[in-house]
Scaffold this motif. Structure first.
Motif, PDB file in Angstrom:
ATOM      1  N   GLN A  49       8.812   2.409  10.905  1.00  0.00           N
ATOM      2  CA  GLN A  49       9.044   1.081  11.462  1.00  0.00           C
ATOM      3  C   GLN A  49      10.479   1.001  11.972  1.00  0.00           C
ATOM      4  N   HIS A  50      10.593   0.635  13.250  1.00  0.00           N
ATOM      5  CA  HIS A  50      11.904   0.474  13.863  1.00  0.00           C
ATOM      6  C   HIS A  50      11.782  -0.607  14.926  1.00  0.00           C
ATOM      7  N   GLY A  51      12.588  -1.660  14.801  1.00  0.00           N
ATOM      8  CA  GLY A  51      12.462  -2.754  15.744  1.00  0.00           C
ATOM      9  C   GLY A  51      11.070  -3.336  15.701  1.00  0.00           C
ATOM     10  N   THR A  54       0.803  -1.223   0.000  1.00  0.00           N
ATOM     11  CA  THR A  54       0.000   0.000   0.000  1.00  0.00           C
ATOM     12  C   THR A  54       0.833   1.268   0.000  1.00  0.00           C
ATOM     13  N   SER A  55       2.114   1.187   0.311  1.00  0.00           N
ATOM     14  CA  SER A  55       2.924   2.408   0.344  1.00  0.00           C
ATOM     15  C   SER A  55       3.313   2.812  -1.073  1.00  0.00           C
ATOM     16  N   ILE A  56       3.559   4.110  -1.258  1.00  0.00           N
ATOM     17  CA  ILE A  56       3.947   4.620  -2.575  1.00  0.00           C
ATOM     18  C   ILE A  56       5.317   5.293  -2.541  1.00  0.00           C
ATOM     19  N   ALA A  57       5.890   5.478  -1.365  1.00  0.00           N
ATOM     20  CA  ALA A  57       7.226   6.057  -1.239  1.00  0.00           C
ATOM     21  C   ALA A  57       7.855   5.518   0.030  1.00  0.00           C
ATOM     22  N   VAL A  58       9.184   5.397   0.012  1.00  0.00           N
ATOM     23  CA  VAL A  58       9.900   4.834   1.150  1.00  0.00           C
ATOM     24  C   VAL A  58      11.194   5.608   1.358  1.00  0.00           C
ATOM     25  N   ALA A  59      11.628   5.709   2.618  1.00  0.00           N
ATOM     26  CA  ALA A  59      12.917   6.293   2.973  1.00  0.00           C
ATOM     27  C   ALA A  59      13.538   5.409   4.038  1.00  0.00           C
ATOM     28  N   ILE A  60      14.850   5.156   3.946  1.00  0.00           N
ATOM     29  CA  ILE A  60      15.512   4.203   4.835  1.00  0.00           C
ATOM     30  C   ILE A  60      16.694   4.878   5.524  1.00  0.00           C
ATOM     31  N   ASP A  61      16.642   4.919   6.843  1.00  0.00           N
ATOM     32  CA  ASP A  61      17.747   5.437   7.638  1.00  0.00           C
ATOM     33  C   ASP A  61      18.307   4.284   8.470  1.00  0.00           C
ATOM     34  N   GLN A  62      19.298   3.588   7.934  1.00  0.00           N
ATOM     35  CA  GLN A  62      19.904   2.420   8.569  1.00  0.00           C
ATOM     36  C   GLN A  62      18.828   1.380   8.915  1.00  0.00           C
ATOM     37  N   ASP A  63      18.486   1.196  10.183  1.00  0.00           N
ATOM     38  CA  ASP A  63      17.504   0.175  10.537  1.00  0.00           C
ATOM     39  C   ASP A  63      16.112   0.750  10.790  1.00  0.00           C
ATOM     40  N   THR A  64      15.862   1.964  10.329  1.00  0.00           N
ATOM     41  CA  THR A  64      14.537   2.583  10.438  1.00  0.00           C
ATOM     42  C   THR A  64      13.991   2.845   9.040  1.00  0.00           C
ATOM     43  N   THR A  65      12.740   2.460   8.808  1.00  0.00           N
ATOM     44  CA  THR A  65      12.126   2.638   7.497  1.00  0.00           C
ATOM     45  C   THR A  65      10.867   3.475   7.624  1.00  0.00           C
ATOM     46  N   TYR A  66      10.710   4.424   6.710  1.00  0.00           N
ATOM     47  CA  TYR A  66       9.532   5.287   6.649  1.00  0.00           C
ATOM     48  C   TYR A  66       8.733   4.941   5.394  1.00  0.00           C
ATOM     49  N   TYR A  67       7.407   4.811   5.549  1.00  0.00           N
ATOM     50  CA  TYR A  67       6.521   4.495   4.435  1.00  0.00           C
ATOM     51  C   TYR A  67       5.480   5.602   4.282  1.00  0.00           C
ATOM     52  N   ALA A  68       5.262   6.051   3.049  1.00  0.00           N
ATOM     53  CA  ALA A  68       4.168   6.976   2.755  1.00  0.00           C
ATOM     54  C   ALA A  68       3.009   6.168   2.191  1.00  0.00           C
TER      55      ALA A  68
END
Length: 635
Positions: free
Chosen positions: A129-131, A106-120
């Motif tokens: 999402q982290h841990g 369902t997400s249309i964009a993603v950004a990844i900072d090491q072990d943390t992921t952001y979903y739009a």
């Protein structure tokens, strides 16, 4: 200098890197030498080092000579002879931790900072999402994401607004509001500038925001900007061509065919999309050196039966997918992208590759192909084959694990890998098939040429009897009956739950769940059966559990993960140790943070002591890893 990185170069580099430069010493040395030179303008006479001052000058002179020699030799070293990892030599390993199970991404964009992921996610906002945490951090309609190089600021687009969310303070600031829609964000490496695209009516244009002053300036016509590490240039796309733009002089130069370039955080590589010249045109993701010396193709797109307006188009083919949303993680250790397939519906899939230290050997290639099937991802399973292997994915029973048995390799790059693949079903039913995989090594590494089944063991519940069955699912050998299973005092054994079968040097072992009842109280008992000795061992208890839909056991035989029903409306995953009698389960729903889940869907795969599982949340499967040893969930 033909030899790459000779030992003396490495030794010299170590000396150069460790050398401490004392600026006061340099200034005093320069002053003293000038004074000495002024005192003896006509001639230089030999002078015995009789006083401490002269001895100090000699020491300074020796040190200066050493410094000069090291600096001179270092600066004479040709840059091309220094250690360099070319893009063609990068080892990118496909990961499955964000792949969805037969469902819709369902997400249309993603950004990844090491072990943390952001979903739009459209209409809902941004989730982090982290841990074991999955939480909404921004509400509303968000279409674009970009995380700053230090991971402290998340830029995003909401309608015609460009905004930044601070990860520490959780505050939001608006950078600008435009009369047109915005997109395709890119941070400069120092975090001081943010490039973006204005979707103007006539054409897309690239702009730059100076974040400290709020100043906006027009850069050029085009899309997909990405900064060089020194922020003096950008890469961008115009009409499926990639160009460089010098931000100071305005000079533009063509870089390559392709589009959607993204420069890696260290400034060495470019991830981008390029089409081949075939029919249909297949687009794939490539990674190249910034200076274009080498490159490699990452994805392997293939033709598939064509669709048009939601209907199959007879006799024609189309690409398996198009690509969108290419990103690097902030540490440069992984890349991600969306693969979008158009059939009767639009199906999006988020895939991620991580950098590996070496090329995958034949066992790893076979293991990755099987893992793709365990994650229900037939498309990526096909990527490990040299030709189309046909239909690989089964729904019931499904693949739940595998074991590499052995490998033989011939001198011409041919390899044969024998592997056992485990299949399970809730009936209960368990099957172990032995396959012989033949592989050959090409320019991109090993690929599977053929897989052949050479053996199969099938075990199932047959009217409260544990039996083996034939390939035609006929009853074969009796192993034990439910009335032979030890009974806890006050309880009755009323049937079997899931089973797992394993062969090893120590013999044949069956782990199974037996359903127990005491009045209106239900539970399930985990047990182990030594087939060769005919003995039972009591293990953990799942109090209140009425049914189980899946059980998987790690390769070492230390942990069981079980999908269980704890009543009419509650499903969970129980993790039980296999080394203790009457051990208590750990229920993974208790570990979830920031997530109101619909239900825990189920287990996926043990990797060592790490359990991969997923949770259905608002029509989306969120994947997690649970470390059974330290009880710490990880993304």
């Amino acid at each position: 200098m033909s030899e790459q990185n000779p030992k003396w170069v490495d030794d010299l580099k170590k000396i150069h890197d460790r050398l401490q430069v004392d600026e006061n010493f340099k200034a005093e040395l320069r002053r003293s030498l000038m004074e000495e030179g002024q005192g003896y303008p006509q001639a230089r006479h030999y002078r015995r080092p009789q006083d401490k001052r002269w001895r100090k000058y000699l020491a300074w002179g020796a040190a200066a000579a050493m410094v000069a020699t090291i600096v001179l030799l270092w600066n004479l070293l040709p840059v091309q002879n220094m250690l360099r990892v070319n893009a063609a030599d990068l080892k990118l390993k496909l990961q499955f931790n964000t792949v969805q199970q037969l469902g819709q991404e369902t997400s249309i964009a993603v950004a990844i900072d090491q072990d943390t992921t952001y979903y739009a996610i459209p209409t809902e906002g941004v989730y982090r999402q982290h841990g074991f945490s999955y939480e909404q951090i921004i509400a509303g309609k968000v279409s674009e994401l970009a995380i700053s190089p230090d991971g402290k600021r998340l830029a995003y687009v909401a309608g015609h607004e460009l905004l930044i969310w601070e990860t520490d303070t959780k505050q939001t600031q608006r950078v600008l509001e435009a009369p047109v829609s915005l997109g395709e964000l890119a941070w400069s490496q120092d975090g001081k500038r943010l490039a973006y695209v204005r979707h103007d009516p006539a054409t897309d244009t690239i702009w730059e925001a100076q974040l400290s002053s709020g100043e906006q300036r027009y850069l050029t016509k085009g899309s997909s900007p990405s900064y060089f590490s020194n922020a003096e240039k950008i890469l961008y796309t115009r009409q499926e061509q990639i160009y460089t733009l010098d931000l100071e002089s305005g000079t533009e130069e063509r870089w390559s065919d392709g589009y959607s370039p993204v420069i890696s955080p260290d400034g060495k590589y470019v991830l981008y999309i390029r089409k081949d010249g075939g029919v249909p045109q297949l687009e794939d993701a490539w990674v190249s050196d910034l200076d274009r010396q080498t490159e490699q193709m990452i994805t392997r797109n293939r033709p598939m039966d064509a669709w048009e307006k939601g209907q199959p188009k007879e006799g024609e083919v189309q690409p398996s997918y198009s690509l969108e949303g290419l990103v690097w993680s902030t540490d440069g250790q992984s890349v991600a992208m969306y693969q979008v397939t158009e059939t009767n519906v639009e199906w999006r899939q988020l895939v991620r590759y991580t950098l590996a230290e070496r090329e995958a050997d034949p066992e790893e290639v076979v293991g990755q192909a099987i893992e793709a099937l365990i994650y229900r991802d037939e498309r990526h399973a096909h990527e490990f084959f040299s030709n189309d292997p046909g239909y690989l994915k089964g729904t019931s029973p499904r693949q739940v694990g595998y074991t590499i048995v052995n490998t033989t390799t011939e001198a011409d790059g041919k390899a044969v890998v024998t592997a056992k693949i485990d299949y399970s079903n809730y009936d209960p039913y368990y099957r172990v098939d032995t396959y012989r995989f033949s592989l050959s090594r090409g320019s991109g590494g090993y690929l599977i040429d053929n897989m052949e089944e050479i053996d199969s063991t099938r075990i199932t519940d047959w009217n409260d009897q544990m039996v083996t069955t034939t390939v035609d699912d006929q009853r074969d050998q009796l192993i034990f009956r439910v009335d032979q299973v030890p009974v806890d005092r006050g309880w009755s054994n009323i049937g079997f739950g899931n089973i797992v079968y394993r062969e090893s040097g120590g013999g044949r072992t069956i782990w199974f769940l037996v359903k127990q009842q005491q009045g209106d109280h239900h539970r399930m008992r985990l047990m182990r059966y030594d087939w060769d000795k005919g003995t039972f061992t009591l293990l953990g208890i799942l109090d209140g559990a009425t049914e189980s839909s899946m059980m998987i056991i790690d390769e070492a035989g230390l942990w069981a993960a079980i999908d269980v029903a704890l009543g009419a409306d509650k499903n969970d995953i129980a993790v039980l140790p296999l080394t203790e009698a009457a051990s208590q389960p750990r229920y993974l729903s208790a570990q979830l943070q920031g997530l109101e889940h619909d239900q825990i869907i189920g287990t996926r795969l043990w990797r060592g002591k790490s359990l991969s599982f997923y949770v259905e949340w608002n029509k989306r499967d969120v994947f997690y890893n649970y470390n059974a040893d330290i009880e710490t969930p990880q993304k």
